[in-house]
Design a protein around this motif. Sequence first.
Motif, short mmCIF file in Angstrom:
data_model
loop_
_atom_site.label_atom_id
_atom_site.label_comp_id
_atom_site.label_asym_id
_atom_site.label_seq_id
_atom_site.Cartn_x
_atom_site.Cartn_y
_atom_site.Cartn_z
N THR A 1 -17.50 79.51 47.27
CA THR A 1 -17.99 78.94 46.02
C THR A 1 -17.38 77.56 45.85
OG1 THR A 1 -18.19 81.11 44.96
CG2 THR A 1 -18.14 79.18 43.52
N VAL A 2 -18.22 76.53 45.83
CA VAL A 2 -17.77 75.17 45.58
C VAL A 2 -17.89 74.90 44.08
CG1 VAL A 2 -18.19 72.72 46.05
CG2 VAL A 2 -18.46 74.41 47.87
N HIS A 3 -16.82 74.38 43.50
CA HIS A 3 -16.77 74.15 42.06
C HIS A 3 -16.87 72.66 41.75
CE1 HIS A 3 -15.40 78.32 41.33
NE2 HIS A 3 -14.72 78.16 42.45
N GLU A 4 -17.42 72.35 40.58
CA GLU A 4 -17.52 70.95 40.15
C GLU A 4 -16.14 70.37 39.86
OE1 GLU A 4 -20.18 70.45 36.93
OE2 GLU A 4 -21.96 71.12 38.03
N GLY A 5 -15.24 71.18 39.42
CA GLY A 5 -13.88 70.74 39.11
C GLY A 5 -12.93 71.90 39.30
N PHE A 6 -11.87 71.92 38.48
CA PHE A 6 -10.83 72.92 38.66
C PHE A 6 -10.69 73.83 37.43
CE2 PHE A 6 -9.82 69.55 41.61
CZ PHE A 6 -9.43 70.24 42.75
N ASP A 7 -11.78 74.03 36.71
CA ASP A 7 -11.71 74.92 35.54
C ASP A 7 -11.32 76.34 35.94
OD1 ASP A 7 -12.42 72.77 34.02
OD2 ASP A 7 -14.45 73.46 33.56
N TRP A 8 -11.57 76.71 37.19
CA TRP A 8 -11.17 78.04 37.64
C TRP A 8 -9.65 78.23 37.62
CZ3 TRP A 8 -8.20 77.92 42.06
CH2 TRP A 8 -8.32 76.80 42.89
N ALA B 1 -7.10 66.52 37.09
CA ALA B 1 -7.59 67.09 38.35
C ALA B 1 -9.10 66.99 38.45
CB ALA B 1 -7.14 68.54 38.47
N ASN B 2 -9.79 67.27 37.37
CA ASN B 2 -11.26 67.20 37.38
C ASN B 2 -11.75 65.78 37.62
OD1 ASN B 2 -11.58 69.93 36.97
ND2 ASN B 2 -11.85 69.76 34.75
N ASP B 3 -11.06 64.80 37.06
CA ASP B 3 -11.46 63.40 37.24
C ASP B 3 -11.34 62.97 38.69
OD1 ASP B 3 -12.06 63.14 34.57
OD2 ASP B 3 -10.17 62.16 34.03
N ALA B 4 -10.41 63.59 39.42
CA ALA B 4 -10.18 63.20 40.81
C ALA B 4 -11.09 63.92 41.80
CB ALA B 4 -8.73 63.45 41.19
N ALA B 5 -11.81 64.94 41.34
CA ALA B 5 -12.65 65.75 42.23
C ALA B 5 -14.00 65.08 42.44
CB ALA B 5 -12.83 67.15 41.66
N MET B 6 -14.30 64.71 43.67
CA MET B 6 -15.60 64.10 43.97
C MET B 6 -16.69 65.17 43.96
SD MET B 6 -14.62 61.49 47.08
CE MET B 6 -13.99 62.84 48.08
N ALA C 1 -12.82 74.57 45.77
CA ALA C 1 -13.60 75.73 46.20
C ALA C 1 -12.70 76.96 46.23
CB ALA C 1 -14.25 75.50 47.56
N THR C 2 -13.32 78.13 46.12
CA THR C 2 -12.59 79.39 46.20
C THR C 2 -13.33 80.36 47.10
OG1 THR C 2 -13.73 80.18 44.20
CG2 THR C 2 -11.56 79.18 43.90
N VAL C 3 -12.55 81.26 47.71
CA VAL C 3 -13.11 82.27 48.61
C VAL C 3 -12.40 83.59 48.35
CG1 VAL C 3 -13.65 82.85 51.01
CG2 VAL C 3 -13.29 80.46 50.36
N PRO C 4 -13.07 84.59 47.79
CA PRO C 4 -12.43 85.90 47.65
C PRO C 4 -12.31 86.57 49.01
CG PRO C 4 -14.71 86.01 46.92
CD PRO C 4 -14.44 84.56 47.24
N VAL C 5 -11.15 87.16 49.27
CA VAL C 5 -10.94 87.86 50.54
C VAL C 5 -10.26 89.20 50.26
CG1 VAL C 5 -10.82 85.80 51.99
CG2 VAL C 5 -8.74 86.64 50.90
N VAL D 1 -7.87 77.94 35.14
CA VAL D 1 -7.51 78.60 33.87
C VAL D 1 -8.48 79.73 33.54
CG1 VAL D 1 -6.36 76.55 32.95
CG2 VAL D 1 -8.81 76.84 32.58
N SER D 2 -9.22 80.22 34.53
CA SER D 2 -10.21 81.26 34.27
C SER D 2 -9.58 82.57 33.84
CB SER D 2 -11.05 81.50 35.54
OG SER D 2 -10.22 81.93 36.62
N ASP D 3 -8.31 82.80 34.16
CA ASP D 3 -7.64 84.05 33.79
C ASP D 3 -6.46 83.80 32.86
OD1 ASP D 3 -6.06 82.77 35.64
OD2 ASP D 3 -5.51 84.59 36.74
N VAL D 4 -6.49 82.63 32.14
CA VAL D 4 -5.40 82.25 31.24
C VAL D 4 -5.85 82.44 29.80
CG1 VAL D 4 -3.98 80.31 30.44
CG2 VAL D 4 -4.43 80.62 32.88
N ASP D 5 -4.97 83.03 28.97
CA ASP D 5 -5.32 83.31 27.58
C ASP D 5 -5.41 82.04 26.74
OD1 ASP D 5 -5.43 86.03 28.04
OD2 ASP D 5 -3.31 86.35 27.57
N GLU D 6 -4.60 81.04 27.04
CA GLU D 6 -4.59 79.81 26.24
C GLU D 6 -4.83 78.61 27.17
OE1 GLU D 6 -0.91 79.68 24.15
OE2 GLU D 6 -1.37 81.42 22.90
N PRO D 7 -6.05 78.44 27.64
CA PRO D 7 -6.32 77.36 28.60
C PRO D 7 -6.12 75.96 28.03
CG PRO D 7 -8.36 78.37 27.84
CD PRO D 7 -7.24 79.23 27.34
#
Length: 319
Positions: free
Chosen positions: A166-173, A191-196, A75-79, A175-181
Motif C-alpha cells: 500500500t503506497v500512501h500519500e503521506g504519513f498519516d498511518w 513528514a507529509n510535506d517532504a513526501a513526493m 508505504a506499508t506491507v502487512p506480513v 498515527v492510525s492507532d494513536v488516541d490523540e493524533p
Amino acid sequence: MAKKSRSKNAGTAEKLPLYDGREVGPREACPCGSGKRYKACHGAPGGADLFVPRPFAGLPGECDLVALRELVPSATVPVRIKGHEERTVLLTTLLPLAAPAMARDSGQVWAGLQVQHAYGDPSREVAAALLVALEATGPGIVGLPGNPGPGPRLQDLIVDETLEITVHEGFDWWVSDVDEPESFAEALEQANDAAMPTARLTGVEAAYWTNVGTKEHLRWVMPEPEEQLLSALARLHVAGKDVLVEDSRLVGMFRAHGLLAPVWDLPVGTGAEVLEEPAARFKADLDAALAALAAGEELSAEERSARAGLANRQVTIRA
C-alpha cells in the motif's frame, strides 16, 4: 624506494570479485553504502562474508521491497511472521525518527526498511529489529545498537507467499492507532510535506510513478540479471519500443541491492493511470527480447552501441 613502494601497492590493488561478474577495487567505495573504502569495510579480512549483494532474494515481492527501501517515500506491507502469526506486523518505508522498529500501544509491531545500518545484510538487520520489537514488554522505539551478527533473516521469518503493498500519500498511518493524533500534528505535517507524490502501477511488478515537482518519473525495479537486462533494453531502445508515452524517455537506471531499476522521464501532467497499458506492452516486449537473447540471438552493432550507452547511465544506490 618510492618506485618500489608504488610497484608493491599496484600489485595488491588488483580488482576484487564482488558478484554477478562485477568487480570492485580495494580503494573504491564499499558497495554496502557505509562510505568507507572497500578494503576498510567488507573487503577487510572476514568482511566479505558479511556483505549480501542481493539481500531480499527469495522473498515474495523482492523488487517491491527494494523499491520501498530506496525509492518510495511512504508505504506499508502487512506480513505474517513465523511463530507470531496472531500479531499485526507491518514492514514500512520510514518510521517516526527513522526508528528501526516500533512496538505500538495497539500491540502492532512496525519495522522500517529505510534504515541504513551498513552491516552488509539489510534483511538480517530488519529481521533483528523486528524480533526485538516482537518480544518487547511495552510500547516504544526499538534500536539496533550494533552488528546483529548471525541469525534469522526476513526470508526465515515471513510466511506470506505474496505481499500486499500500500503506497500512501503521506504519513498519516503513523498515527492510525494513536488516541490523540493531534499531539503529533507538527511532525506529521513536516513528514507529509517532504513526501513526493508516488503511485504503484497495478499491471506490472514494482513500477512506481513519482512527481518530483519539476518532473515526473517512472522507476521500475526489475528482477532479471543485469547483463541480460541491459542487452534486452538496448534492443528495445533501438527498435523504438522503450517510449512509454509521447515525449517520455528512458534516461538511465539505478542499481540497488543487486537489481536494476530503469528510470523514465515523463512529461509533467502524465500521472500514473495512463502508464498502465504502455507499461504492460513494454513488459511483453521486454520478455520477448529476453527470450530471443537467451535462445542465442546476437545484438547488432547498433544494439551493442546502445547497450554501452545504457551501461554508462547507471547510478548505484546500493550495490
